[in-house]
Design a protein around this motif. Structure first.
Motif, PDB file in Angstrom:
ATOM      1  N   VAL A   1      62.646  16.998  73.766  1.00 27.79           N
ATOM      2  CA  VAL A   1      63.156  16.710  75.108  1.00 27.79           C
ATOM      3  C   VAL A   1      64.533  16.082  74.954  1.00 27.79           C
ATOM      4  N   GLY A   2      65.567  16.816  75.353  1.00 23.22           N
ATOM      5  CA  GLY A   2      66.923  16.277  75.335  1.00 23.22           C
ATOM      6  C   GLY A   2      67.262  15.724  76.699  1.00 23.22           C
ATOM      7  N   VAL A   3      67.882  14.541  76.727  1.00 27.17           N
ATOM      8  CA  VAL A   3      68.221  13.899  78.001  1.00 27.17           C
ATOM      9  C   VAL A   3      69.709  13.536  77.992  1.00 27.17           C
ATOM     10  N   GLY A   4      70.425  13.950  79.047  1.00 25.53           N
ATOM     11  CA  GLY A   4      71.848  13.663  79.124  1.00 25.53           C
ATOM     12  C   GLY A   4      72.655  14.600  78.240  1.00 25.53           C
ATOM     13  N   GLY A   5      73.971  14.472  78.290  1.00 19.06           N
ATOM     14  CA  GLY A   5      74.847  15.379  77.571  1.00 19.06           C
ATOM     15  C   GLY A   5      74.621  15.386  76.076  1.00 19.06           C
ATOM     16  N   ALA A   6      74.642  14.216  75.437  1.00 15.14           N
ATOM     17  CA  ALA A   6      74.461  14.138  73.988  1.00 15.14           C
ATOM     18  C   ALA A   6      73.073  14.609  73.581  1.00 15.14           C
TER      19      ALA A   6
ATOM     20  N   ILE B   1      71.988  18.028  71.118  1.00 19.47           N
ATOM     21  CA  ILE B   1      71.175  17.987  69.896  1.00 19.47           C
ATOM     22  C   ILE B   1      69.908  18.811  70.083  1.00 19.47           C
ATOM     23  N   ALA B   2      69.293  18.683  71.261  1.00 21.25           N
ATOM     24  CA  ALA B   2      68.066  19.442  71.533  1.00 21.25           C
ATOM     25  C   ALA B   2      68.318  20.938  71.481  1.00 21.25           C
ATOM     26  N   PHE B   3      69.492  21.366  71.938  1.00 21.60           N
ATOM     27  CA  PHE B   3      69.831  22.792  71.923  1.00 21.60           C
ATOM     28  C   PHE B   3      69.907  23.319  70.491  1.00 21.60           C
ATOM     29  N   CYS B   4      70.409  22.482  69.574  1.00 23.59           N
ATOM     30  CA  CYS B   4      70.422  22.859  68.147  1.00 23.59           C
ATOM     31  C   CYS B   4      69.006  23.104  67.644  1.00 23.59           C
ATOM     32  N   LEU B   5      68.060  22.266  68.056  1.00 29.46           N
ATOM     33  CA  LEU B   5      66.673  22.429  67.629  1.00 29.46           C
ATOM     34  C   LEU B   5      65.993  23.592  68.341  1.00 29.46           C
ATOM     35  N   GLU B   6      66.399  23.849  69.594  1.00 29.93           N
ATOM     36  CA  GLU B   6      65.867  25.015  70.305  1.00 29.93           C
ATOM     37  C   GLU B   6      66.205  26.299  69.546  1.00 29.93           C
ATOM     38  N   LYS B   7      67.424  26.367  69.028  1.00 25.55           N
ATOM     39  CA  LYS B   7      67.854  27.544  68.277  1.00 25.55           C
ATOM     40  C   LYS B   7      67.036  27.741  67.000  1.00 25.55           C
ATOM     41  N   LEU B   8      66.399  26.669  66.526  1.00 24.65           N
ATOM     42  CA  LEU B   8      65.551  26.753  65.338  1.00 24.65           C
ATOM     43  C   LEU B   8      64.103  27.088  65.696  1.00 24.65           C
ATOM     44  N   GLY B   9      63.826  27.261  67.009  1.00 24.31           N
ATOM     45  CA  GLY B   9      62.513  27.723  67.428  1.00 24.31           C
ATOM     46  C   GLY B   9      61.607  26.704  68.072  1.00 24.31           C
ATOM     47  N   TYR B  10      62.100  25.477  68.292  1.00 24.28           N
ATOM     48  CA  TYR B  10      61.241  24.436  68.866  1.00 24.28           C
ATOM     49  C   TYR B  10      61.143  24.564  70.389  1.00 24.28           C
ATOM     50  N   THR B  11      59.968  24.254  70.925  1.00 22.13           N
ATOM     51  CA  THR B  11      59.793  24.144  72.367  1.00 22.13           C
ATOM     52  C   THR B  11      60.683  23.013  72.864  1.00 22.13           C
ATOM     53  N   THR B  12      61.509  23.301  73.866  1.00 21.45           N
ATOM     54  CA  THR B  12      62.522  22.333  74.268  1.00 21.45           C
ATOM     55  C   THR B  12      62.639  22.255  75.787  1.00 21.45           C
ATOM     56  N   ILE B  13      62.827  21.034  76.290  1.00 20.29           N
ATOM     57  CA  ILE B  13      63.140  20.796  77.697  1.00 20.29           C
ATOM     58  C   ILE B  13      64.429  19.989  77.742  1.00 20.29           C
ATOM     59  N   HIS B  14      65.373  20.434  78.570  1.00 21.71           N
ATOM     60  CA  HIS B  14      66.665  19.766  78.712  1.00 21.71           C
ATOM     61  C   HIS B  14      66.728  19.092  80.077  1.00 21.71           C
TER      62      HIS B  14
ATOM     63  N   SER C   1      51.621  17.955  70.340  1.00 18.19           N
ATOM     64  CA  SER C   1      51.126  16.573  70.317  1.00 18.19           C
ATOM     65  C   SER C   1      52.193  15.564  69.887  1.00 18.19           C
ATOM     66  N   ILE C   2      53.329  16.052  69.397  1.00 14.94           N
ATOM     67  CA  ILE C   2      54.449  15.185  69.021  1.00 14.94           C
ATOM     68  C   ILE C   2      55.646  15.558  69.881  1.00 14.94           C
ATOM     69  N   VAL C   3      56.238  14.585  70.551  1.00 15.39           N
ATOM     70  CA  VAL C   3      57.388  14.833  71.410  1.00 15.39           C
ATOM     71  C   VAL C   3      58.544  13.946  70.962  1.00 15.39           C
ATOM     72  N   TYR C   4      59.678  14.577  70.673  1.00 16.20           N
ATOM     73  CA  TYR C   4      60.908  13.847  70.375  1.00 16.20           C
ATOM     74  C   TYR C   4      61.752  13.774  71.640  1.00 16.20           C
ATOM     75  N   VAL C   5      62.109  12.555  72.059  1.00 14.53           N
ATOM     76  CA  VAL C   5      63.043  12.356  73.161  1.00 14.53           C
ATOM     77  C   VAL C   5      64.383  11.986  72.536  1.00 14.53           C
ATOM     78  N   ILE C   6      65.408  12.790  72.840  1.00 14.60           N
ATOM     79  CA  ILE C   6      66.712  12.640  72.190  1.00 14.60           C
ATOM     80  C   ILE C   6      67.759  12.292  73.238  1.00 14.60           C
ATOM     81  N   PHE C   7      68.550  11.259  72.993  1.00 20.65           N
ATOM     82  CA  PHE C   7      69.503  10.807  74.013  1.00 20.65           C
ATOM     83  C   PHE C   7      70.550   9.869  73.415  1.00 20.65           C
TER      84      PHE C   7
END
Length: 349
Positions: free
Chosen positions: A13-18, A22-35, A88-94
């Motif tokens: 889960v990426g929050v805000g611009g930064a 970063i979350a978009f980089c991980l999305e490109k690697l195949g991870y389920t992502t919410i922006h 079951s594991i969620v990374y919040v990135i901000f």
């Protein structure tokens, strides 16, 4: 306990611009992502990203953490969506320094920890020393709130003083993915998925290093963990819960690492990897570095005040005539100070 493989059991889960960058980089690697964002311009910067969730009714928060929290309060369906994720594991990135990421993320993490049985981890971007006053104030307050969330998992603190921001983002995502996806096997021993989950779920600061076999040595690993890296400097208080070392053909001496980071509850050791991967979790938050952020904020505050005092007053002088012309100054009413209860009520309106 999830039956999914670790690399497929992590959502981002990426929050805000930064955070969304970063979350978009991980999305490109195949991870389920919410922006999650309040700014349509920031959303346009991650062209092609899936699952963008705009905070309806807002278009940017201008660095205002309270406004960002209000935005979340008016878009609670996003919290429900994250809670319903299969992973079951969620990374919040901000970023801790801006508005949307800093204001939304601590509240979001707190709710996810309270309301779900997921492991909630974080990647937090800290400002560089040259950024503005507000960035340092926001960052310090954000990290104070983060520290109070006792049952969350590991937190990686990225230090923007350590280099180019895009390079930091790339290194972070590459190292995290390398750690999560490594499935090396050796008869000498392995760091299995449950051991990795233990490292990730342990409360406190976490650091990573990934080295090619030709560069692997205890000295180089220590350098990558402590000085030549993308993370805030580790707190030198000897607090350490877990060390994970996945060795390539060169075995790393764990005792050399322990001398630097502290005696862990347990060290997990594996072999047979094409890269040497080291993960340390359960470290103290980087208090010395966070306090330096506070000191920079104080310094920038004093500089602003002193500069303002040096400016000649721009007020109009009174008319000096003998007639009856009088210019009365309009008294400005001070806004009524709201109680904390009233502020909270306003968030839900």
């Amino acid at each position: 306990m999830s039956n999914r493989s670790l690399v497929n059991d992590v959502a981002i889960v990426g929050v805000g611009g930064a955070g969304t960058n970063i979350a978009f980089c991980l999305e490109k690697l195949g991870y389920t992502t919410i922006h999650i964002n309040s700014s349509t311009q920031d959303e346009s910067a991650i062209k092609g990203a899936k699952n963008i969730r705009h905070l309806k009714g807002f278009n940017g928060c201008a660095g205002n953490r309270a406004l960002a929290e209000k935005a979340l309060a008016e878009n609670m369906d996003i919290v429900d969506e994250i809670s319903a994720l299969e992973e079951s594991i969620v990374y919040v990135i901000f970023s801790s320094a801006g508005g949307t990421g800093s204001g939304v993320s601590t509240a979001l993490i707190d709710m996810l920890v309270e309301e779900t049985d997921k492991t909630i981890c974080a990647i937090v971007v800290l400002p560089d020393k040259d950024e503005d006053f507000d960035f340092h104030v926001n960052s310090y307050k954000c990290c104070q709130e983060l520290l109070e969330i006792e049952n969350m998992g590991s937190v990686m603190f990225l230090d923007n003083n350590s280099g180019n921001k895009q390079t930091i983002n790339s290194i972070c995502t590459t190292m995290l993915n390398t750690f999560l996806s490594n499935n090396s096997v050796s008869e000498l021993g392995n760091v299995d998925e449950q051991e990795k989950r233990t490292i990730l779920s342990t409360h406190g600061s976490m650091v990573l290093s990934v080295l090619g076999n030709e560069k692997a040595s205890a000295e180089k690993v220590i350098e990558m963990l402590t000085t030549n890296n993308i993370f805030a400097p580790i707190q030198k208080d000897g607090k350490c819960e877990y060390i994970g070392i996945i060795n390539s053909s060169k075995k790393i001496n764990k005792d050399d690492i322990i001398k630097i980071v502290g005696i862990p509850r347990r060290t997990f050791e594996g072999y047979g990897s094409d890269k040497t991967i080291t993960a340390i979790s359960g470290l103290s938050f980087p208090f010395d570095h966070l306090n330096s952020i506070k000191e920079i904020a104080k310094q920038k505050h004093d500089e602003r005040i002193n500069a303002a005092k040096a400016i000649k007053s721009n007020e109009l002088e009174d008319l000096d005539f003998s007639d009856d012309v009088v210019v009365e100054k309009e008294e400005k009413q001070k806004p009524k100070k709201l109680s904390r209860r009233d502020k909270l009520k306003m968030l839900s309106n």
